[in-house]
Design a protein around this motif. Structure first.
Motif, PDB file in Angstrom:
ATOM      1  N   LEU A  82       0.811  -1.214   0.000  1.00 44.48           N
ATOM      2  CA  LEU A  82       0.000   0.000   0.000  1.00 44.48           C
ATOM      3  C   LEU A  82       0.843   1.261   0.000  1.00 44.48           C
ATOM      4  O   LEU A  82       0.373   2.317  -0.360  1.00 44.48           O
ATOM      5  CB  LEU A  82      -0.936   0.010   1.213  1.00 44.48           C
ATOM      6  N   GLY A  83       2.075   1.163   0.434  1.00 44.13           N
ATOM      7  CA  GLY A  83       2.955   2.323   0.443  1.00 44.13           C
ATOM      8  C   GLY A  83       2.876   3.085   1.754  1.00 44.13           C
ATOM      9  O   GLY A  83       2.206   2.687   2.697  1.00 44.13           O
ATOM     10  N   PHE A  84       3.573   4.217   1.795  1.00 44.50           N
ATOM     11  CA  PHE A  84       3.678   5.014   3.007  1.00 44.50           C
ATOM     12  C   PHE A  84       3.321   6.459   2.720  1.00 44.50           C
ATOM     13  O   PHE A  84       3.666   6.986   1.662  1.00 44.50           O
ATOM     14  CB  PHE A  84       5.125   4.997   3.544  1.00 44.50           C
ATOM     15  N   THR A  85       2.704   7.085   3.675  1.00 47.36           N
ATOM     16  CA  THR A  85       2.516   8.533   3.566  1.00 47.36           C
ATOM     17  C   THR A  85       3.875   9.180   3.792  1.00 47.36           C
ATOM     18  O   THR A  85       4.776   8.572   4.378  1.00 47.36           O
ATOM     19  CB  THR A  85       1.523   9.051   4.620  1.00 47.36           C
ATOM     20  N   ALA A  86       4.020  10.402   3.343  1.00 49.40           N
ATOM     21  CA  ALA A  86       5.293  11.112   3.510  1.00 49.40           C
ATOM     22  C   ALA A  86       5.651  11.243   4.985  1.00 49.40           C
ATOM     23  O   ALA A  86       6.808  11.048   5.374  1.00 49.40           O
ATOM     24  CB  ALA A  86       5.230  12.480   2.844  1.00 49.40           C
ATOM     25  N   MET A  87       4.691  11.545   5.823  1.00 47.07           N
ATOM     26  CA  MET A  87       4.965  11.730   7.253  1.00 47.07           C
ATOM     27  C   MET A  87       5.396  10.409   7.897  1.00 47.07           C
ATOM     28  O   MET A  87       6.342  10.383   8.690  1.00 47.07           O
ATOM     29  CB  MET A  87       3.730  12.277   7.965  1.00 47.07           C
ATOM     30  N   ASN A  88       4.758   9.309   7.548  1.00 49.92           N
ATOM     31  CA  ASN A  88       5.141   8.007   8.078  1.00 49.92           C
ATOM     32  C   ASN A  88       6.562   7.657   7.650  1.00 49.92           C
ATOM     33  O   ASN A  88       7.359   7.165   8.450  1.00 49.92           O
ATOM     34  CB  ASN A  88       4.159   6.930   7.616  1.00 49.92           C
ATOM     35  N   GLY A 146      16.436   7.325   6.713  1.00 55.78           N
ATOM     36  CA  GLY A 146      17.724   7.248   7.381  1.00 55.78           C
ATOM     37  C   GLY A 146      17.860   6.104   8.374  1.00 55.78           C
ATOM     38  O   GLY A 146      18.855   6.012   9.075  1.00 55.78           O
ATOM     39  N   GLN A 147      16.873   5.224   8.435  1.00 57.28           N
ATOM     40  CA  GLN A 147      16.887   4.094   9.366  1.00 57.28           C
ATOM     41  C   GLN A 147      17.166   2.801   8.611  1.00 57.28           C
ATOM     42  O   GLN A 147      16.867   2.681   7.426  1.00 57.28           O
ATOM     43  CB  GLN A 147      15.530   3.967  10.068  1.00 57.28           C
ATOM     44  N   LEU A 148      17.724   1.837   9.301  1.00 60.43           N
ATOM     45  CA  LEU A 148      17.909   0.518   8.704  1.00 60.43           C
ATOM     46  C   LEU A 148      16.560  -0.109   8.419  1.00 60.43           C
ATOM     47  O   LEU A 148      15.648  -0.020   9.240  1.00 60.43           O
ATOM     48  CB  LEU A 148      18.677  -0.398   9.650  1.00 60.43           C
ATOM     49  N   ILE A 149      16.458  -0.744   7.266  1.00 58.68           N
ATOM     50  CA  ILE A 149      15.230  -1.451   6.922  1.00 58.68           C
ATOM     51  C   ILE A 149      15.576  -2.864   6.487  1.00 58.68           C
ATOM     52  O   ILE A 149      16.722  -3.175   6.170  1.00 58.68           O
ATOM     53  CB  ILE A 149      14.438  -0.747   5.798  1.00 58.68           C
ATOM     54  N   LYS A 150      14.581  -3.693   6.486  1.00 59.61           N
ATOM     55  CA  LYS A 150      14.696  -5.047   5.951  1.00 59.61           C
ATOM     56  C   LYS A 150      13.767  -5.125   4.756  1.00 59.61           C
ATOM     57  O   LYS A 150      12.657  -4.611   4.788  1.00 59.61           O
ATOM     58  CB  LYS A 150      14.290  -6.068   7.009  1.00 59.61           C
ATOM     59  N   LEU A 151      14.246  -5.748   3.696  1.00 62.27           N
ATOM     60  CA  LEU A 151      13.424  -5.940   2.516  1.00 62.27           C
ATOM     61  C   LEU A 151      12.569  -7.182   2.700  1.00 62.27           C
ATOM     62  O   LEU A 151      13.041  -8.195   3.216  1.00 62.27           O
ATOM     63  CB  LEU A 151      14.296  -6.111   1.272  1.00 62.27           C
ATOM     64  N   GLY A 152      11.320  -7.102   2.265  1.00 65.97           N
ATOM     65  CA  GLY A 152      10.457  -8.276   2.271  1.00 65.97           C
ATOM     66  C   GLY A 152      10.861  -9.202   1.138  1.00 65.97           C
ATOM     67  O   GLY A 152      12.018  -9.225   0.713  1.00 65.97           O
ATOM     68  N   GLU A 153       9.903  -9.938   0.608  1.00 67.45           N
ATOM     69  CA  GLU A 153      10.191 -10.850  -0.493  1.00 67.45           C
ATOM     70  C   GLU A 153      10.659 -10.073  -1.712  1.00 67.45           C
ATOM     71  O   GLU A 153      10.011  -9.123  -2.142  1.00 67.45           O
ATOM     72  CB  GLU A 153       8.952 -11.661  -0.853  1.00 67.45           C
ATOM     73  N   ILE A 154      11.791 -10.469  -2.249  1.00 74.68           N
ATOM     74  CA  ILE A 154      12.370  -9.785  -3.407  1.00 74.68           C
ATOM     75  C   ILE A 154      11.813 -10.406  -4.681  1.00 74.68           C
ATOM     76  O   ILE A 154      11.973 -11.592  -4.926  1.00 74.68           O
ATOM     77  CB  ILE A 154      13.908  -9.879  -3.378  1.00 74.68           C
ATOM     78  N   TYR A 155      11.145  -9.571  -5.486  1.00 73.94           N
ATOM     79  CA  TYR A 155      10.606 -10.019  -6.762  1.00 73.94           C
ATOM     80  C   TYR A 155      11.645  -9.903  -7.871  1.00 73.94           C
ATOM     81  O   TYR A 155      11.720 -10.757  -8.737  1.00 73.94           O
ATOM     82  CB  TYR A 155       9.367  -9.223  -7.147  1.00 73.94           C
ATOM     83  N   GLU A 169       7.394  -5.569   0.335  1.00 74.25           N
ATOM     84  CA  GLU A 169       7.255  -4.628   1.441  1.00 74.25           C
ATOM     85  C   GLU A 169       8.630  -4.320   2.024  1.00 74.25           C
ATOM     86  O   GLU A 169       9.572  -5.080   1.829  1.00 74.25           O
ATOM     87  CB  GLU A 169       6.364  -5.250   2.521  1.00 74.25           C
ATOM     88  N   ILE A 170       8.737  -3.211   2.739  1.00 73.53           N
ATOM     89  CA  ILE A 170       9.933  -2.926   3.522  1.00 73.53           C
ATOM     90  C   ILE A 170       9.507  -2.826   4.983  1.00 73.53           C
ATOM     91  O   ILE A 170       8.373  -2.471   5.288  1.00 73.53           O
ATOM     92  CB  ILE A 170      10.673  -1.642   3.067  1.00 73.53           C
ATOM     93  N   TYR A 171      10.441  -3.159   5.879  1.00 72.17           N
ATOM     94  CA  TYR A 171      10.137  -3.185   7.299  1.00 72.17           C
ATOM     95  C   TYR A 171      11.198  -2.423   8.073  1.00 72.17           C
ATOM     96  O   TYR A 171      12.387  -2.605   7.830  1.00 72.17           O
ATOM     97  CB  TYR A 171      10.132  -4.635   7.824  1.00 72.17           C
ATOM     98  N   ASN A 172      10.772  -1.622   9.046  1.00 72.57           N
ATOM     99  CA  ASN A 172      11.715  -1.109  10.024  1.00 72.57           C
ATOM    100  C   ASN A 172      11.752  -2.127  11.163  1.00 72.57           C
ATOM    101  O   ASN A 172      11.057  -3.147  11.118  1.00 72.57           O
ATOM    102  CB  ASN A 172      11.345   0.310  10.484  1.00 72.57           C
ATOM    103  N   GLN A 173      12.536  -1.881  12.182  1.00 73.93           N
ATOM    104  CA  GLN A 173      12.715  -2.876  13.230  1.00 73.93           C
ATOM    105  C   GLN A 173      11.398  -3.210  13.928  1.00 73.93           C
ATOM    106  O   GLN A 173      11.086  -4.371  14.172  1.00 73.93           O
ATOM    107  CB  GLN A 173      13.746  -2.395  14.247  1.00 73.93           C
ATOM    108  N   HIS A 174      10.605  -2.202  14.235  1.00 74.69           N
ATOM    109  CA  HIS A 174       9.329  -2.410  14.924  1.00 74.69           C
ATOM    110  C   HIS A 174       8.365  -3.215  14.046  1.00 74.69           C
ATOM    111  O   HIS A 174       7.742  -4.173  14.511  1.00 74.69           O
ATOM    112  CB  HIS A 174       8.726  -1.056  15.306  1.00 74.69           C
TER     113      HIS A 174
END
Length: 155
Positions: free
Chosen positions: A83-89, A96-105, A129-134
């Motif tokens: 669904l994506g992210f709003t700019a504020m989210n 600038g935070q570490l992220i984890k990539l979901g399933e790579i297509y 999807e991408i994920y932050n730590q939380h």
């Protein structure tokens, strides 16, 4: 089954990445980016999004370690199919935070710049999807709950 300690994606701080790659200021060439994409699992990679183009497109940096040592960094373009992210989210939780990539297509190299001996390569990746730590911890908890619901413990 789902152990948070096994995943190294969030086991390092961005300040450590910046320090490790400060002196190693070289970026991947196009041929190195091609090798990286062919053998993605052979590298230890850390992704940091910096800019948001729209709800589902982000640019940033991938810091790559090879054999436990800093190798090179590269520019990365990430496209998600969620669904994506709003700019504020994005600004509050991902920029600038570490992220984890979901399933790579798909993952493919991109030649950013070529002029004589100067050659700069980048990476284009499409993920679900991408994920932050939380978000990643929440995702693992949902997987664990689903696994327990589908396979209840034997009594």
């Amino acid at each position: 089954m789902f152990d948070l300690n096994v995943d190294k994606s969030f086991g390092i701080k961005t300040s450590r990445l910046e320090k490790d790659f400060y002196l190693n200021s070289t970026v991947m060439t196009f041929s190195e980016a091609q090798d990286y994409c062919k053998n993605f699992d052979g590298y230890e990679s850390y992704f940091v999004p910096i800019n948001q183009t729209d709800e589902n497109n982000f640019s940033g940096v991938v810091y790559v370690y090879r054999n436990g040592h800093p190798f090179k960094k590269a520019g990365i373009m990430i496209t998600t199919s969620g669904l994506g992210f709003t700019a504020m989210n994005f600004i509050e939780n991902y920029e600038g935070q570490l992220i984890k990539l979901g399933e790579i297509y798909s993952i493919k190299p991109h030649q950013i710049y070529k002029d004589g001996a100067d050659d700069v390569g980048g990476i284009i990746v499409q993920v679900d999807e991408i994920y932050n730590q939380h978000d990643w911890q929440n995702y693992l908890a949902l997987l664990r709950a689903e696994d327990e619901w589908l396979q209840p413990p034997e009594e």
